[in-house]
Design an enzyme around this catalytic site. Structure first.
Site, mmCIF file in Angstrom:
data_model
loop_
_atom_site.group_PDB
_atom_site.id
_atom_site.type_symbol
_atom_site.label_atom_id
_atom_site.label_comp_id
_atom_site.label_asym_id
_atom_site.label_seq_id
_atom_site.Cartn_x
_atom_site.Cartn_y
_atom_site.Cartn_z
ATOM 1 N N GLY A 116 0.826 -1.191 0.000
ATOM 2 C CA GLY A 116 0.000 0.000 0.000
ATOM 3 C C GLY A 116 0.865 1.247 0.000
ATOM 4 O O GLY A 116 2.051 1.207 0.335
ATOM 5 N N CYS A 117 0.262 2.373 -0.359
ATOM 6 C CA CYS A 117 1.032 3.619 -0.451
ATOM 7 C C CYS A 117 1.482 4.098 0.921
ATOM 8 O O CYS A 117 2.681 4.358 1.135
ATOM 9 C CB CYS A 117 0.208 4.686 -1.165
ATOM 10 S SG CYS A 117 -1.479 4.896 -0.555
#
Length: 310
Positions: A116-117
């Site tokens: 995920g970012c």
């Protein structure tokens, strides 16, 4: 013959960015479903099973369905960009710089979970300190972050860019994840090597792409003798020998008056900073990245290239 790549969900935000990054490449063959056939389940399954690598840019449940479609076909390798498999021990976690062995794990894996970012920034800051023994067991880690609105996909893009949208968002900056149960917390905990879940406070700004992740720390609660300089040295040593994640020199960080969330827009790299006052009792660790670059599509292409190099 060029390896075949199928992006399942190529018309979504992440999928489109992956296609952009792969435009003009002749070392791979991109498989694609005609737009008129996007709902054709049989064609989708055929494309998945015809690929050497399938990149899934789908919601969690749809990703799980796609994995089932290729589970019996050992010729197909998978990169999944959803949260569905990021803490699954049977999947390689797709943050190649996370430690010295991770790139080789990705190269050898059949299944790779794209990070995920927010976790990319948080883990990038936390894990080296855990590995070096600087961040002790039980430390109450806090992660504060702001992302560009493209991280919310097409729905949030429409809410932020179209003032006539029935649920338009006009705020220049807003907090969300208020119950402290964001879906990225398990990922941060597992791959950050934490024994206690961090408090994670995400937010969104009125800019399309970019991200700042902050992890503030009290030096007195870290390993004895820890200083701003020793934290910087640990991060620098951890990321030595590669050019994707860079640790900004302390002198350069000290000279900054501000950190610009969109500095790395369109790039697939990440910068790490250590801020504080020499001899002081606190530091603020900061990761800067493009939420759609190293935080999503750029990482997926990086992982694909590692897998193709195996």
């Amino acid at each position: 013959m060029a390896p075949k790549i199928f992006i399942d969900g190529e018309h979504g935000t992440t999928g489109l960015q992956i296609r952009t990054r792969m435009a003009g490449r002749r070392d791979v063959e991109l498989l694609s479903i005609p737009e008129a056939e996007r709902r054709n389940a049989a064609m989708r399954e055929d494309m998945l099973n015809s690929a050497d690598i399938a990149i899934l840019c789908l919601p969690d449940d749809a990703s799980k369905e796609a994995v089932q479609m290729v589970s019996a076909n050992n010729n197909v390798r998978v990169i999944d960009t959803s949260t569905a498999f990021r803490v699954n021990p049977g999947w390689a976690y797709g943050f190649a710089e996370m430690d010295g062995a991770q790139a080789d794990k990705i190269k050898a894996a059949r299944f790779v979970a794209n990070p995920g970012c927010y976790p990319t920034g948080a883990i990038g800051l936390i894990r080296p300190l855990r590995a070096a023994g600087i961040l002790p067991d039980g430390y109450p880690v806090t992660v504060n972050a702001v992302s560009g609105y493209t991280g919310g996909g097409k729905q949030m893009i429409a809410q932020m860019e179209n003032p006539d949208h029935p649920d338009a968002i006009t705020a220049p900056h807003f907090l969300y994840g208020l119950p402290l149960t964001h879906k990225h917390v398990p990922e941060m905990t597992v791959h950050g090597l934490l024994d206690r879940a961090p408090i994670f406070s995400p937010s969104v700004g009125k800019f399309a792409q970019g991200m700042i992740v902050q992890v503030p720390l009290h030096l007195d609660d870290l390993a004895e003798g820890t200083t701003m300089e020793s934290i910087h040295a640990a991060l620098t040593a951890h990321y030595a020998g590669q050019d994707i994640v860079t640790v900004v020199p302390l002198a350069d960080s000290k000279a900054l008056a501000r950190v610009n969330a969109v500095e790395l827009e369109g790039k697939d790299t990440m910068k790490l900073f250590v801020f504080g006052t020499p001899g002081g009792s606190q530091v603020n660790l900061v990761a800067l990245l493009d939420n759609l670059g190293k935080g999503a599509s750029g990482a997926a292409v990086q992982n694909m290239d590692l897998m193709l190099a195996s």
